[in-house]
Design a protein around this motif. Structure first.
Motif, PDB file in Angstrom:
ATOM      1  N   THR A 139      28.254  31.481  55.440  1.00 39.61           N
ATOM      2  CA  THR A 139      27.896  32.141  56.606  1.00 39.61           C
ATOM      3  C   THR A 139      28.847  33.417  56.703  1.00 39.61           C
ATOM      4  N   LEU A 140      29.754  33.612  55.828  1.00 40.10           N
ATOM      5  CA  LEU A 140      30.477  34.722  55.731  1.00 40.10           C
ATOM      6  C   LEU A 140      30.641  35.295  54.348  1.00 40.10           C
ATOM      7  N   GLY A 141      30.321  36.345  54.206  1.00 38.62           N
ATOM      8  CA  GLY A 141      30.823  37.163  52.650  1.00 38.62           C
ATOM      9  C   GLY A 141      31.610  38.268  52.653  1.00 38.62           C
ATOM     10  N   MET A 142      32.501  38.363  51.772  1.00 35.42           N
ATOM     11  CA  MET A 142      33.504  39.433  51.876  1.00 35.42           C
ATOM     12  C   MET A 142      33.765  39.841  50.398  1.00 35.42           C
ATOM     13  N   VAL A 143      33.802  41.187  50.351  1.00 38.64           N
ATOM     14  CA  VAL A 143      34.322  41.983  49.366  1.00 38.64           C
ATOM     15  C   VAL A 143      35.864  42.683  49.611  1.00 38.64           C
ATOM     16  N   PHE A 144      36.736  42.600  48.999  1.00 33.77           N
ATOM     17  CA  PHE A 144      38.025  42.913  49.481  1.00 33.77           C
ATOM     18  C   PHE A 144      38.976  43.363  48.203  1.00 33.77           C
ATOM     19  N   ALA A 145      39.641  44.609  48.679  1.00 32.07           N
ATOM     20  CA  ALA A 145      40.958  45.250  47.743  1.00 32.07           C
ATOM     21  C   ALA A 145      42.164  44.801  48.456  1.00 32.07           C
ATOM     22  N   ARG A 146      43.105  44.596  48.036  1.00 33.39           N
ATOM     23  CA  ARG A 146      44.487  44.273  48.599  1.00 33.39           C
ATOM     24  C   ARG A 146      44.986  45.809  48.822  1.00 33.39           C
ATOM     25  N   THR A 147      44.673  46.799  48.246  1.00 28.86           N
ATOM     26  CA  THR A 147      45.090  48.234  48.350  1.00 28.86           C
ATOM     27  C   THR A 147      43.838  49.054  48.301  1.00 28.86           C
ATOM     28  N   SER A 148      43.495  50.022  49.007  1.00 29.89           N
ATOM     29  CA  SER A 148      42.543  50.847  48.714  1.00 29.89           C
ATOM     30  C   SER A 148      42.465  51.561  47.195  1.00 29.89           C
ATOM     31  N   PRO A 149      41.553  51.218  46.460  1.00 27.67           N
ATOM     32  CA  PRO A 149      41.380  51.941  45.262  1.00 27.67           C
ATOM     33  C   PRO A 149      41.019  53.406  45.394  1.00 27.67           C
ATOM     34  N   ASP A 150      41.585  54.273  44.386  1.00 29.66           N
ATOM     35  CA  ASP A 150      41.554  55.659  44.294  1.00 29.66           C
ATOM     36  C   ASP A 150      40.120  55.947  43.499  1.00 29.66           C
ATOM     37  N   ALA A 151      39.213  55.033  43.274  1.00 36.25           N
ATOM     38  CA  ALA A 151      38.077  55.572  42.577  1.00 36.25           C
ATOM     39  C   ALA A 151      37.052  54.296  42.903  1.00 36.25           C
ATOM     40  N   VAL A 152      35.786  54.505  42.768  1.00 39.90           N
ATOM     41  CA  VAL A 152      34.790  53.409  42.989  1.00 39.90           C
ATOM     42  C   VAL A 152      34.974  52.386  41.951  1.00 39.90           C
ATOM     43  N   GLN A 153      34.969  51.109  42.371  1.00 41.10           N
ATOM     44  CA  GLN A 153      35.153  49.945  41.743  1.00 41.10           C
ATOM     45  C   GLN A 153      33.629  49.380  41.006  1.00 41.10           C
ATOM     46  N   PRO A 154      33.345  49.720  39.845  1.00 38.65           N
ATOM     47  CA  PRO A 154      32.000  49.325  39.299  1.00 38.65           C
ATOM     48  C   PRO A 154      31.761  47.845  39.383  1.00 38.65           C
ATOM     49  N   GLY A 155      32.902  47.118  39.226  1.00 43.80           N
ATOM     50  CA  GLY A 155      32.801  45.494  39.436  1.00 43.80           C
ATOM     51  C   GLY A 155      32.808  45.247  40.774  1.00 43.80           C
ATOM     52  N   SER A 156      32.672  45.969  41.920  1.00 40.01           N
ATOM     53  CA  SER A 156      32.579  45.361  43.126  1.00 40.01           C
ATOM     54  C   SER A 156      31.023  45.108  43.370  1.00 40.01           C
ATOM     55  N   PRO A 157      30.644  44.210  44.049  1.00 40.58           N
ATOM     56  CA  PRO A 157      29.153  44.163  44.759  1.00 40.58           C
ATOM     57  C   PRO A 157      29.162  45.415  45.606  1.00 40.58           C
ATOM     58  N   ALA A 158      27.913  46.001  45.718  1.00 45.55           N
ATOM     59  CA  ALA A 158      27.508  47.035  46.313  1.00 45.55           C
ATOM     60  C   ALA A 158      26.259  46.729  47.690  1.00 45.55           C
ATOM     61  N   THR A 159      26.269  47.543  48.396  1.00 42.22           N
ATOM     62  CA  THR A 159      25.367  47.607  49.512  1.00 42.22           C
ATOM     63  C   THR A 159      24.229  48.084  48.963  1.00 42.22           C
ATOM     64  N   THR A 160      22.947  47.968  49.613  1.00 39.42           N
ATOM     65  CA  THR A 160      21.552  48.487  49.009  1.00 39.42           C
ATOM     66  C   THR A 160      21.935  50.040  48.841  1.00 39.42           C
ATOM     67  N   ALA A 161      22.853  50.571  49.673  1.00 39.82           N
ATOM     68  CA  ALA A 161      22.795  51.919  49.413  1.00 39.82           C
ATOM     69  C   ALA A 161      23.812  52.629  48.485  1.00 39.82           C
ATOM     70  N   GLY A 162      24.646  51.539  47.849  1.00 39.62           N
ATOM     71  CA  GLY A 162      25.532  51.993  46.681  1.00 39.62           C
ATOM     72  C   GLY A 162      26.851  52.116  47.112  1.00 39.62           C
ATOM     73  N   ILE A 163      27.314  51.669  48.271  1.00 38.86           N
ATOM     74  CA  ILE A 163      28.484  51.622  48.738  1.00 38.86           C
ATOM     75  C   ILE A 163      29.405  50.586  48.196  1.00 38.86           C
ATOM     76  N   ARG A 164      30.674  50.659  47.413  1.00 32.67           N
ATOM     77  CA  ARG A 164      31.171  49.473  46.822  1.00 32.67           C
ATOM     78  C   ARG A 164      32.841  49.739  47.394  1.00 32.67           C
ATOM     79  N   VAL A 165      33.534  48.849  46.924  1.00 30.88           N
ATOM     80  CA  VAL A 165      34.961  48.740  47.227  1.00 30.88           C
ATOM     81  C   VAL A 165      35.261  50.126  46.373  1.00 30.88           C
ATOM     82  N   GLY A 166      36.175  51.087  46.911  1.00 28.08           N
ATOM     83  CA  GLY A 166      36.635  52.244  46.331  1.00 28.08           C
ATOM     84  C   GLY A 166      35.746  53.578  46.732  1.00 28.08           C
ATOM     85  N   SER A 167      34.369  53.265  47.190  1.00 30.21           N
ATOM     86  CA  SER A 167      33.642  54.353  47.604  1.00 30.21           C
ATOM     87  C   SER A 167      34.452  55.299  48.897  1.00 30.21           C
TER      88      SER A 167
END
Length: 236
Positions: A139-167
């Motif tokens: 019912t709830l899905g989440m992708v989260f980093a404890r501290t905002s990364p200074d680069a896109v994380q290629p190992g992060s799941p992405a939205t259909t538009a390509g936004i990932r943690v670190g974008s």
């Protein structure tokens, strides 16, 4: 949020204190602040990262970078579907502490090899917080980093538009020009901002952005799919 250790084990489903996962709001309580469709400010801060790549299709269980997060799905697991089978194939950890947190499956991996900054992915049955469920449904899905990364994380799941943690925040606003500016409980105290898309089928995609530790940019810290238009805390 409080009991952060529980949140990381839960794959940091402790949504964002904000974001450092602070706070304790039960999902049943709903969002702590009502998001408004106010005009979105122009993002002026950018991080020292490459342009956000387009999301790759696939949802390969063993490759989190191929996972897609959308309004009603995370890594191909759709809302209302059982999680356990996929969780086992993906090597996820079952959430055992259902006294303070919802049942589900999660994973945590270091960001850029830094053990103090974890990238977490959680598949949760949020409404069953406090109850142990052998095979919870999503019912709830989440992708989260404890501290905002200074680069896109290629190992992060992405939205259909390509936004990932670190974008970067700028990349988020460019990818979704109609995104709405909302609010979450700890935005003001942490210097973060909340954006959301939807509702679509009664669900929202919610993003939280936060300055990187060195202040060089503002990047996506959390991506969440749920029935709430703000970042919610799921453990306390």
């Amino acid at each position: 949020m409080h009991r952060r250790s529980r949140v990381t084990t839960l794959a940091a489903a402790t949504a964002l204190a904000v974001i450092a996962l602070a706070g304790c709001a039960s999902p049943q309580a709903g969002p702590t602040a009502t998001a408004t469709a106010s005009s979105v400010p122009t993002a002026t801060a950018t991080a020292t990262s490459a342009p956000t790549p387009t999301a790759t299709a696939g949802n390969v269980p063993t490759d989190q970078g191929s996972w897609i997060i959308d309004f009603d799905t995370l890594a191909g697991v759709r809302v209302g579907q059982p999680i356990a089978s996929f969780g086992q194939a993906a090597g996820l950890v079952r959430q055992q502490d259902t006294v303070d947190c919802p049942p589900g499956f999660s994973s945590t991996t270091p960001v850029d090899g830094e053990p103090d900054n974890q990238l977490s992915v959680s598949f949760l049955q949020a409404e069953s917080r406090g109850t142990d469920v052998a095979d919870p449904t999503l019912t709830l899905g989440m992708v989260f980093a404890r501290t905002s990364p200074d680069a896109v994380q290629p190992g992060s799941p992405a939205t259909t538009a390509g936004i990932r943690v670190g974008s970067t925040e700028a990349a988020l606003l460019a990818a979704y020009p109609n995104v709405k500016k909302g609010s979450s409980r700890y935005d003001e105290s942490s210097g973060s901002r909340t954006y959301f898309l939807g509702p679509q089928g009664g669900r929202y995609l919610v993003f939280n952005v936060r300055p990187t530790p060195d202040g060089s940019g503002v990047t996506v810290n959390t991506i969440q799919t749920s029935t709430y238009n703000s970042i919610i805390d799921v453990c306390d």
